[in-house]
Motif scaffolding. Structure first.
Motif: not given
Ligand SMILES: Cc1cc2nc3c(=O)[nH]c(=O)nc-3n(C[C@H](O)[C@H](O)[C@H](O)COP(=O)(O)OP(=O)(O)OC[C@H]3O[C@@H](n4cnc5c(N)ncnc54)[C@H](O)[C@@H]3O)c2cc1C
Length: 377
Positions: A213-216, A353-363, A365-377
């Motif tokens: 899902k996050l890969g796509r 993944i650029g332009r303040r967008t990210g993808v994340a799987r934490i415990f 749970v999937n996150f994507s978009g700005f929130l995932a980027w924010f968590l990454w940063r």
């Protein structure tokens, strides 16, 4: 006194444990060919000039004041004599360091799988030098392509190919895509349609570690921003101004960034001990069972994972925690106390993944978009 030699960087948390403890029974030396600790997850931001390099580099000497540091290259390891030969200096002269306990955390090296022209021509993304070289290459290509006399050379100069759709490859292509598109308006002779940014990935979808899902999602976002993605494809060969893919396609480009393979540090071949695919096998306490005083961790070790029954993945998350356990276990073995097995559940995985967008799987749970980027940063 017990002398303890640590050959590494990320497992360098071990040295910090000794640093905190300041036990006069131990004399600890860290050996590394670089005198700084590199935070690799943000390496791509150096390549794209998003961060200054001081943000991801920590001088080792500033971090450890009560532990010795030797800046040099490990050339030989003799586990029978308990000696390590290290070379350094402009004339590369050698020193022999003796130890009671040796911890190997030599990381991994890039694997080019013997593909024609790849080792000779590709850039890599493992060291600080790699990221600086890539950034310089991007800028040099823009400058050169903007000149009238290089008009015919624009396709190879402005086509950038990254091989490998894992974390390093995806984060690198996302960063360089943003950097190049943001820089373009400052080059009067260059237009967006002249740029070609290509990601070549052998799997069905990118970022397989994060699930389909996050890969796509990452695939869709990158394509929207102009990245060309070739799934189920590999680089087959590299020639001057040409990258050949496994499907026979030939891309006119003079830049390939190779993030598609790693293998254990070849220096481990000098250490006769149990290994699998070149990585050192350790027990749950991170010790090499058949060799007295030898410990290993990080990317160069196969560390059993009690949760999965397999081995721990080669990540910084694991390496830094393994470092702490090795330090505690060496202290325990010197004092005759019980050792502690390594156990750690991956917290999650995140990618920018650029332009303040990210993808994340934490415990889980999937996150994507700005929130995932924010968590990454
Ligand atoms: C681009 C990139 C992005 C990454 N992103 C993430 C991430 O987001 N999250 C994550 O958890 N992990 C990430 N990783 C993986 C992580 O960096 C590694 O798993 C971790 O650094 C392994 O630690 P280590 O100590 O085993 O090896 P390294 O950190 O590779 O340290 C090995 C050290 O040994 C030194 N060395 C090697 N050979 C010799 C020698 N012969 N003599 C002297 N010194 C030597 C090297 O200079 C190096 O400093 C990333 C890796 C890369 C390349």
């Amino acid at each position: 006194m017990s002398s303890f030699l640590a050959v590494d960087s990320a497992g360098f948390t071990r040295a910090l444990e000794f640093e905190k403890r300041r036990d006069p029974r131990f004399e600890v030396t860290v050996v590394n060919r670089e005198n700084f600790f590199l935070f690799t997850p943000m390496l791509h931001e150096i390549a794209a000039s998003d961060l200054d390099l001081t943000n991801i580099v920590n001088p080792i000497r500033k971090m450890i004041r009560h532990v010795n540091f030797f800046c040099g290259d490990v050339d030989k390891i003799d586990i029978d004599k308990k000696e390590v030969v290290v070379s350094h200096g402009f004339d590369r002269h050698s020193h022999t360091l003796e130890y009671d306990h040796l911890v190997l955390a030599l990381g991994s090296v890039t694997n080019f799988f013997g593909l024609p022209g790849v080792a000779e021509r590709a850039l890599t993304m493992k060291s600080l030098g790699d990221a600086i070289q890539l950034r310089n290459r991007l800028i040099a290509h823009l400058e050169e392509a903007d000149t009238e006399c290089a008009r015919a050379e624009r396709p190879p100069l402005l086509t950038f190919v990254v091989a490998g759709g894992g974390f390093a490859g995806v984060e690198t292509i996302a960063s360089i895509n943003d950097f190049l598109r943001d820089a373009l308006p400052f080059y009067p002779n260059l237009k967006e349609e002249m740029l070609r940014i290509v990601l070549v990935h052998p799997g069905e979808y990118i970022l397989p570690e994060l699930g389909e899902k996050l890969g796509r999602y990452a695939d869709k976002k990158l394509r929207e921003r102009g990245v060309e993605i070739h799934p189920k494809t590999k680089v087959a060969a590299v020639r001057p101004n040409e990258i050949e893919l496994s499907n026979g396609e030939k891309i006119v480009s003079s830049t390939l960034v190779w993030t598609a393979g790693i293998s254990p540090n070849p220096i481990l071949d000098l250490v006769p001990c149990p290994k699998e695919r070149g990585r050192i096998k350790v027990n749950a306490n991170l010790e090499v069972e058949s060799v007295d005083g030898l410990w290993a961790l990080g990317d160069c070790a196969l560390v059993p994972d009690p949760a999965t029954g397999k081995y721990c993945p080669p990540t910084a998350q694991h390496a830094s925690r393994e470092g702490k356990v090795v330090a505690q276990n060496i202290i325990a073995s010197v004092y005759g106390a019980p050792k502690k097995p390594f156990s750690f559940k991956t917290l999650g995985a995140l990618a920018a993944i650029g332009r303040r967008t990210g993808v994340a799987r934490i415990f889980g749970v999937n996150f994507s978009g700005f929130l995932a980027w924010f968590l990454w940063r």
